[in-house]
Enzyme design. Structure first.
Site, PDB file in Angstrom:
ATOM      1  N   HIS A 186      44.977  26.655  47.899  1.00 46.81           N
ATOM      2  CA  HIS A 186      46.351  26.968  47.538  1.00 46.81           C
ATOM      3  C   HIS A 186      47.161  25.732  47.168  1.00 46.81           C
ATOM      4  CE1 HIS A 186      47.813  31.091  48.378  1.00 46.81           C
ATOM      5  NE2 HIS A 186      48.549  30.623  47.397  1.00 46.81           N
ATOM      6  N   ARG A 288      49.045  36.770  38.437  1.00 53.70           N
ATOM      7  CA  ARG A 288      48.587  37.125  39.798  1.00 53.70           C
ATOM      8  C   ARG A 288      49.635  38.032  40.438  1.00 53.70           C
ATOM      9  NH1 ARG A 288      46.483  31.385  39.958  1.00 53.70           N
ATOM     10  NH2 ARG A 288      44.313  31.519  40.621  1.00 53.70           N
ATOM     11  N   GLU A 415      33.848  37.491  39.104  1.00 49.69           N
ATOM     12  CA  GLU A 415      34.057  36.616  40.265  1.00 49.69           C
ATOM     13  C   GLU A 415      32.900  36.727  41.246  1.00 49.69           C
ATOM     14  OE1 GLU A 415      38.528  36.305  41.295  1.00 49.69           O
ATOM     15  OE2 GLU A 415      38.115  38.441  41.129  1.00 49.69           O
ATOM     16  N   ASP A 439      36.525  32.140  42.720  1.00 45.21           N
ATOM     17  CA  ASP A 439      35.739  33.019  43.587  1.00 45.21           C
ATOM     18  C   ASP A 439      34.278  33.038  43.167  1.00 45.21           C
ATOM     19  OD1 ASP A 439      37.301  34.102  45.719  1.00 45.21           O
ATOM     20  OD2 ASP A 439      38.532  35.091  44.204  1.00 45.21           O
ATOM     21  N   CYS A 486      39.853  32.098  33.637  1.00 48.19           N
ATOM     22  CA  CYS A 486      41.193  31.955  34.220  1.00 48.19           C
ATOM     23  C   CYS A 486      41.143  31.273  35.577  1.00 48.19           C
ATOM     24  CB  CYS A 486      41.906  33.293  34.318  1.00 48.19           C
ATOM     25  SG  CYS A 486      41.124  34.413  35.494  1.00 48.19           S
TER      26      CYS A 486
HETATM   27  C1  PEP Z   1      39.475  33.066  40.632  1.00 48.37           C
HETATM   28  O1  PEP Z   1      38.929  33.518  41.649  1.00 48.37           O
HETATM   29  O2  PEP Z   1      38.965  32.189  39.897  1.00 48.37           O
HETATM   30  C2  PEP Z   1      40.804  33.560  40.238  1.00 48.37           C
HETATM   31  C3  PEP Z   1      41.331  33.217  39.084  1.00 48.37           C
HETATM   32  O3  PEP Z   1      41.475  34.340  41.135  1.00 48.37           O
HETATM   33  P1  PEP Z   1      42.229  33.755  42.441  1.00 48.37           P
HETATM   34  O4  PEP Z   1      42.211  32.267  42.374  1.00 48.37           O
HETATM   35  O5  PEP Z   1      43.613  34.305  42.397  1.00 48.37           O
HETATM   36  O6  PEP Z   1      41.389  34.333  43.527  1.00 48.37           O
HETATM   37 MG    MG Z   2      39.720  35.302  42.563  1.00 44.97          MG
END
Ligand code: PEP
Ligand code: MG
Length: 556
Positions: A186, A288, A415, A439, A486
């Protein structure tokens, strides 16, 4: 004497300045007993402190806006958790002081979270931060957190809680370095959103003395402690040259021979739109939406509230493309009304699309709100599902979109390795793929994205991850459909060239990274990107892959 340390660069740019450490001292109040007739007064004090800290977090959130606001509001809710407060009351009733009651109740909750599985590492940092704030308030000592300073500085912390990252003033905080955290944590995502150079996963950074001058390179992950005058001059001029080069390249993303690769922004809500427009994003590649849901973990926001937030983002990109991800709850983003409380391993449990399929009313409301928000706008709306595992998942999502009458393209995020391996089968149900490399790396390498100790395996240059990207992109090309990235991989300029070479059709990232990616892409032909991609895939490690791609792209 100059020494060099190396962590993981997660947010571009160079910062040179004196070190200031984050106030991290864990305040352990003495375990003294109070007489029974003081219990009520102490309980009142504890409650007041909880309320004040929650209000402060909400106020900080209002100030910060965007994704940060939602994270801070979630922390405020953590502070006010009724079960935690009841536990504090119980402890005070049997003789604890208010501060000791809070300290012990949080410790018990922390142990519960920690035992629930590694995935909660990120939430534990948030919880500790809330506890420190409440205890500091009760003890009447300064709040832990970002140091007070009028002079610009480089911030060093063990880990940054979202509450602190959100409040970093980019004019004072030249950059930051953390001992923990990985490239997809984060803190790293928020650093990129703020445009502050940052390096994470650098054990030992905490030992650099307060006031020492360091030079931080957020692109390479290097920290030069007490850099020589020559080193400083070299880094400053390289940084100035980079900034000049960045501002010289404008317009849509493309390779030097004109192969177009749209550069899109990742946003968490309307608050992130101005930075995306400023960076020249051609649209949004990942909205998101779960940040809208973190305000109140007991229920979904109303359809009206959702329409308003979606419309504010869609309106900002007339004729542009906006890819909205439906709610991705669970694992590191649990929601009380959706996420089962007793999963032994929530990252592998009912999260993302799985929890929406278990709660079709929540999905239906979200899709209806999106449909209403896009009404009459010239935007190209695309809607995608997180955590799609197989064709059945993709079909269930596409069916739900059709049933809601949504006029949009439907897509699936890749993912989970199974989705990459069977991408062609998933593409029988949906019109595009978007690679969530954060992920995808977590599940490919069995490496929790919140844990600094396994950040080596979260490195998106890992050739195994590149293989899965290639498989997905090839499947999309064979089906005549698009496949974007992404995840945070797209924000690394060199890797963006490799991804392009692998056949990825668009790149979406935090707004601050867009100029870097645009400028680097514009320096190379599509054929060079293809050769860099082959060289990276032929490597045996992330470091080798990076070096191999670098060698191809620099013409060595
Ligand atoms: C990811 O998992 O790459 C993604 C873009 O989603 P998040 O980071 O919100 O899990
Ligand atoms: Mg993700």
């Amino acid at each position: 004497m100059e020494t060099t340390l190396r962590g993981v660069g997660v947010s571009h740019g160079v910062a040179i300045g004196e070190v200031r450490h984050m106030g991290t001292a864990v305040l352990e109040p003495p375990a003294k007993q109070i007489p029974a007739d003081e219990a009520e007064r102490e309980q009142g004090r504890a409650r007041q402190a909880v309320e004040a800290v929650a209000a402060d977090l909400v106020a900080r959130g209002n100030l910060a806006g965007g994704e940060a606001q939602h994270v801070l509001e979630a922390q405020a809710m953590m502070a006010q958790d009724p079960e935690l407060i009841a536990d504090v009351d119980r402890r005070i009733a049997v003789g604890s002081t208010a501060e000791r009651g809070v300290y012990d109740a949080f410790a018990a909750y922390r142990a519960l979270l920690a035992n629930a599985g590694e995935y909660l590492a990120g939430r534990v940092a948030d919880l500790d931060d809330v506890r420190n704030r409440i205890v500091a308030r009760l003890l009447g000592v300064p709040m832990p957190g970002v140091p007070d300073s009028d002079e610009p500085y480089v911030l060093i912390a063990r880990d940054l809680a979202p509450a602190d990252t959100a409040l970093l003033d980019p004019t004072l905080v030249l950059g930051f370095v953390t001992e923990e955290g990985g490239p997809t944590s984060h803190s790293a995502i928020l650093a990129r959103a703020l445009g502050v150079p940052a390096v994470v996963a650098l054990p030992g950074a905490g030992e650099i003395a307060e006031g020492t001058v360091v030079a931080v390179d957020g692109s390479t992950g290097e920290i030069f402690v007490e850099p020589s005058q020559e080193k400083r001059a070299e880094m400053e001029s390289a940084s100035a040259a980079r900034r000049a080069a960045l501002s010289a390249v404008t317009g849509p993303g493309a390779t030097s021979d004109g192969h177009k690769v749209p550069l899109l922004a990742n946003v968490g809500g309307p608050g992130d739109v101005p930075a995306a427009l400023e960076a020249g994003a051609e649209g949004v590649g990942l909205f998101r939406t779960e940040f809208l849901f973190l305000d109140d973990s007991k229920q979904a926001p109303s359809e009206e509230k959702q329409v308003e937030a979606y419309r504010a983002v869609l309106e900002a990109f007339p004729e542009g493309r906006v890819v909205v991800r439906v709610l991705d709850a669970g694992a590191d983003k649990p929601l009380e009304f959706l996420t089962p409380a007793d999963e032994p391993n929530p990252a592998l449990g009912v999260r993302g699309l799985r929890s929406l399929l278990d709660h079709p009313d929540v999905l239906r409301t979200q899709l209806t709100a999106l449909s209403r928000a896009a009404e009459g706008l010239p935007v190209y709306l695309e809607v995608m599902a997180p955590m799609v595992a197989d064709r059945a998942d993709a079909k269930a999502f596409a069916d739900a979109c059709r049933e809601a009458g949504l006029q949009a393209k439907f897509g699936a995020m890749v993912e989970i390795p199974s989705a990459a391996l069977r991408a062609r089968s998933i593409l029988q149900e949906v019109e595009f793929l978007s690679l969530g490399t954060n992920d995808l790396a977590q599940y490919t390498f069995a490496a929790d994205r919140q844990v600094g100790a396994v950040s080596r395996l979260q490195d998106p240059w890992q050739p195994a991850l590149l293989d899965l990207v290639a498989l997905s992109a090839e499947a999309a090309r064979a089906e005549g459909k698009s496949c974007g990235v992404c995840g945070e991989a797209a924000s690394d300029p060199l890797l963006a060239c490799v991804l392009t070479g692998l056949g990825v059709t668009s790149l979406s990232m935090g707004a601050a990274s867009i100029p870097y990616v645009r400028a680097t892409l514009a320096k190379h032909t599509l054929a060079q990107c293809g050769r860099a991609a082959s060289a990276a895939r032929a490597a045996d490690s992330a470091d080798e892959a990076r070096l191999a791609a670098q060698a191809v792209l620099s013409g060595e």
